[in-house]
Design a protein around this motif. Structure first.
Motif, PDB file in Angstrom:
ATOM      1  N   VAL A 101       0.834  -1.207   0.000  1.00 12.87           N
ATOM      2  CA  VAL A 101       0.000   0.000   0.000  1.00 12.87           C
ATOM      3  C   VAL A 101       0.867   1.254   0.000  1.00 12.87           C
ATOM      4  CG1 VAL A 101      -1.626   1.324   1.419  1.00 12.87           C
ATOM      5  CG2 VAL A 101      -2.024  -1.098   1.019  1.00 12.87           C
ATOM      6  N   LEU A 102       1.969   1.242   0.745  1.00 16.01           N
ATOM      7  CA  LEU A 102       2.865   2.401   0.741  1.00 16.01           C
ATOM      8  C   LEU A 102       3.504   2.615  -0.629  1.00 16.01           C
ATOM      9  CD1 LEU A 102       4.647   2.135   4.193  1.00 16.01           C
ATOM     10  CD2 LEU A 102       3.145   3.966   3.411  1.00 16.01           C
ATOM     11  N   ILE A 103       3.860   1.531  -1.296  1.00 17.98           N
ATOM     12  CA  ILE A 103       4.426   1.653  -2.645  1.00 17.98           C
ATOM     13  C   ILE A 103       3.400   2.260  -3.593  1.00 17.98           C
ATOM     14  CG2 ILE A 103       5.236   0.350  -4.638  1.00 17.98           C
ATOM     15  CD1 ILE A 103       6.555  -1.600  -2.631  1.00 17.98           C
ATOM     16  N   VAL A 104       2.187   1.760  -3.558  1.00 19.22           N
ATOM     17  CA  VAL A 104       1.135   2.282  -4.429  1.00 19.22           C
ATOM     18  C   VAL A 104       0.850   3.750  -4.106  1.00 19.22           C
ATOM     19  CG1 VAL A 104      -1.323   2.082  -5.001  1.00 19.22           C
ATOM     20  CG2 VAL A 104       0.106   0.039  -4.882  1.00 19.22           C
ATOM     21  N   HIS A 114       9.718   8.972  -0.616  1.00 17.09           N
ATOM     22  CA  HIS A 114      10.075   8.304   0.626  1.00 17.09           C
ATOM     23  C   HIS A 114       9.012   7.284   1.052  1.00 17.09           C
ATOM     24  CE1 HIS A 114      13.665  10.566   1.118  1.00 17.09           C
ATOM     25  NE2 HIS A 114      13.016  11.723   1.124  1.00 17.09           N
ATOM     26  N   LEU A 115       7.766   7.533   0.693  1.00 15.79           N
ATOM     27  CA  LEU A 115       6.742   6.525   0.971  1.00 15.79           C
ATOM     28  C   LEU A 115       7.011   5.262   0.169  1.00 15.79           C
ATOM     29  CD1 LEU A 115       3.376   8.519   1.099  1.00 15.79           C
ATOM     30  CD2 LEU A 115       4.628   7.485   2.983  1.00 15.79           C
ATOM     31  N   THR A 116       7.405   5.419  -1.070  1.00 19.13           N
ATOM     32  CA  THR A 116       7.724   4.270  -1.914  1.00 19.13           C
ATOM     33  C   THR A 116       8.916   3.514  -1.356  1.00 19.13           C
ATOM     34  OG1 THR A 116       6.907   5.515  -3.816  1.00 19.13           O
ATOM     35  CG2 THR A 116       8.218   3.552  -4.277  1.00 19.13           C
ATOM     36  N   GLU A 117       9.945   4.230  -0.951  1.00 21.36           N
ATOM     37  CA  GLU A 117      11.128   3.584  -0.387  1.00 21.36           C
ATOM     38  C   GLU A 117      10.780   2.843   0.896  1.00 21.36           C
ATOM     39  OE1 GLU A 117      13.711   6.908   0.122  1.00 21.36           O
ATOM     40  OE2 GLU A 117      14.461   6.799  -1.939  1.00 21.36           O
ATOM     41  N   TRP A 118       9.959   3.444   1.718  1.00 24.09           N
ATOM     42  CA  TRP A 118       9.553   2.815   2.964  1.00 24.09           C
ATOM     43  C   TRP A 118       8.736   1.554   2.682  1.00 24.09           C
ATOM     44  CZ3 TRP A 118       6.863   6.045   7.319  1.00 24.09           C
ATOM     45  CH2 TRP A 118       7.148   5.482   8.540  1.00 24.09           C
ATOM     46  N   GLY A 119       7.864   1.610   1.691  1.00 22.40           N
ATOM     47  CA  GLY A 119       7.098   0.435   1.300  1.00 22.40           C
ATOM     48  C   GLY A 119       7.986  -0.686   0.797  1.00 22.40           C
ATOM     49  N   VAL A 120       9.005  -0.339   0.014  1.00 28.58           N
ATOM     50  CA  VAL A 120       9.960  -1.340  -0.467  1.00 28.58           C
ATOM     51  C   VAL A 120      10.683  -1.980   0.714  1.00 28.58           C
ATOM     52  CG1 VAL A 120      12.125  -1.630  -1.749  1.00 28.58           C
ATOM     53  CG2 VAL A 120      10.253  -0.323  -2.746  1.00 28.58           C
ATOM     54  N   THR A 121      11.025  -1.170   1.719  1.00 31.47           N
ATOM     55  CA  THR A 121      11.692  -1.702   2.910  1.00 31.47           C
ATOM     56  C   THR A 121      10.811  -2.708   3.633  1.00 31.47           C
ATOM     57  OG1 THR A 121      12.961   0.323   3.200  1.00 31.47           O
ATOM     58  CG2 THR A 121      12.695  -1.079   5.134  1.00 31.47           C
ATOM     59  N   LEU A 123       8.252  -4.399   2.468  1.00 30.22           N
ATOM     60  CA  LEU A 123       8.035  -5.570   1.623  1.00 30.22           C
ATOM     61  C   LEU A 123       9.273  -6.465   1.610  1.00 30.22           C
ATOM     62  CD1 LEU A 123       5.776  -6.721  -0.114  1.00 30.22           C
ATOM     63  CD2 LEU A 123       6.732  -5.519  -2.053  1.00 30.22           C
ATOM     64  N   ALA A 124      10.450  -5.869   1.515  1.00 31.45           N
ATOM     65  CA  ALA A 124      11.697  -6.648   1.529  1.00 31.45           C
ATOM     66  C   ALA A 124      11.892  -7.337   2.872  1.00 31.45           C
ATOM     67  CB  ALA A 124      12.878  -5.741   1.218  1.00 31.45           C
ATOM     68  N   ALA A 125      11.556  -6.650   3.956  1.00 29.62           N
ATOM     69  CA  ALA A 125      11.677  -7.254   5.283  1.00 29.62           C
ATOM     70  C   ALA A 125      10.725  -8.442   5.434  1.00 29.62           C
ATOM     71  CB  ALA A 125      11.409  -6.222   6.366  1.00 29.62           C
ATOM     72  N   ALA A 126       9.502  -8.301   4.925  1.00 23.29           N
ATOM     73  CA  ALA A 126       8.540  -9.403   5.000  1.00 23.29           C
ATOM     74  C   ALA A 126       9.026 -10.603   4.183  1.00 23.29           C
ATOM     75  CB  ALA A 126       7.172  -8.940   4.513  1.00 23.29           C
ATOM     76  N   LEU A 127       9.574 -10.348   3.020  1.00 26.86           N
ATOM     77  CA  LEU A 127      10.088 -11.447   2.193  1.00 26.86           C
ATOM     78  C   LEU A 127      11.301 -12.116   2.839  1.00 26.86           C
ATOM     79  CD1 LEU A 127       9.724  -9.915  -1.374  1.00 26.86           C
ATOM     80  CD2 LEU A 127       8.334 -11.706  -0.330  1.00 26.86           C
ATOM     81  N   ALA A 128      12.189 -11.321   3.427  1.00 31.45           N
ATOM     82  CA  ALA A 128      13.369 -11.887   4.091  1.00 31.45           C
ATOM     83  C   ALA A 128      12.967 -12.695   5.315  1.00 31.45           C
ATOM     84  CB  ALA A 128      14.333 -10.775   4.487  1.00 31.45           C
TER      85      ALA A 128
END
Length: 140
Positions: A101-104, A114-121, A123-128
């Motif tokens: 949702v933050l990426i979108v 920065h919202l997009t970057e935070w969303g990527v973070t 999402l990456a944390a959830a995948l890791a």
């Protein structure tokens, strides 16, 4: 000939113990990505997305969030065992949805990178966390 009762009884598992361990794994999975909210890593969270800053840089916040999430999910898998499969999945799904949702939102607003970057973070944390925690929980 004797009458032999061949029915087997399932052993009773400690349901309360299993639920407590699964709850601990879920709390760990839910709490770990929240490290990105720490003021040392992200400031000016209140307000617009353009005001959000990363004091030590985005890469530091990204790496710290991923590492903390992976360690927390591994610990949750060790604590909960197979019960952690569902618990860790639920906890990380919440963060993956928030990240998406933050990426979108960041992309649709355009100038809120920065919202997009935070969303990527997130999402990456959830995948890791899923990549580390779920296989470990499946083996236990």
């Amino acid at each position: 000939m004797t009458d032999v009762d061949t029915r087997t009884r399932a052993t009773r598992t400690a349901t309360l113990n299993t639920l407590a361990r699964a709850a601990a794994a879920m709390v760990l999975a839910l709490a770990a990505p929240a490290v990105s909210f720490l003021p040392a890593l992200t400031t000016n969270v209140h307000g617009s997305g353009a005001a959000v800053t990363f004091p030590h840089g985005y890469a530091v916040m990204l790496v710290v969030t991923i590492v903390v999430t992976a360690i927390a999910c591994a610990l949750g898998a060790i604590i909960a065992g197979r019960a952690g499969l569902m618990a860790i999945s639920i906890g990380l799904t919440v963060w993956a949805l928030i990240g998406f949702v933050l990426i979108v939102a960041g992309l649709s607003l355009g100038h809120h990178a920065h919202l997009t970057e935070w969303g990527v973070t997130l999402l990456a944390a959830a995948l890791a966390g899923a990549a580390i925690g779920l296989p470990l929980a499946a083996r236990r």
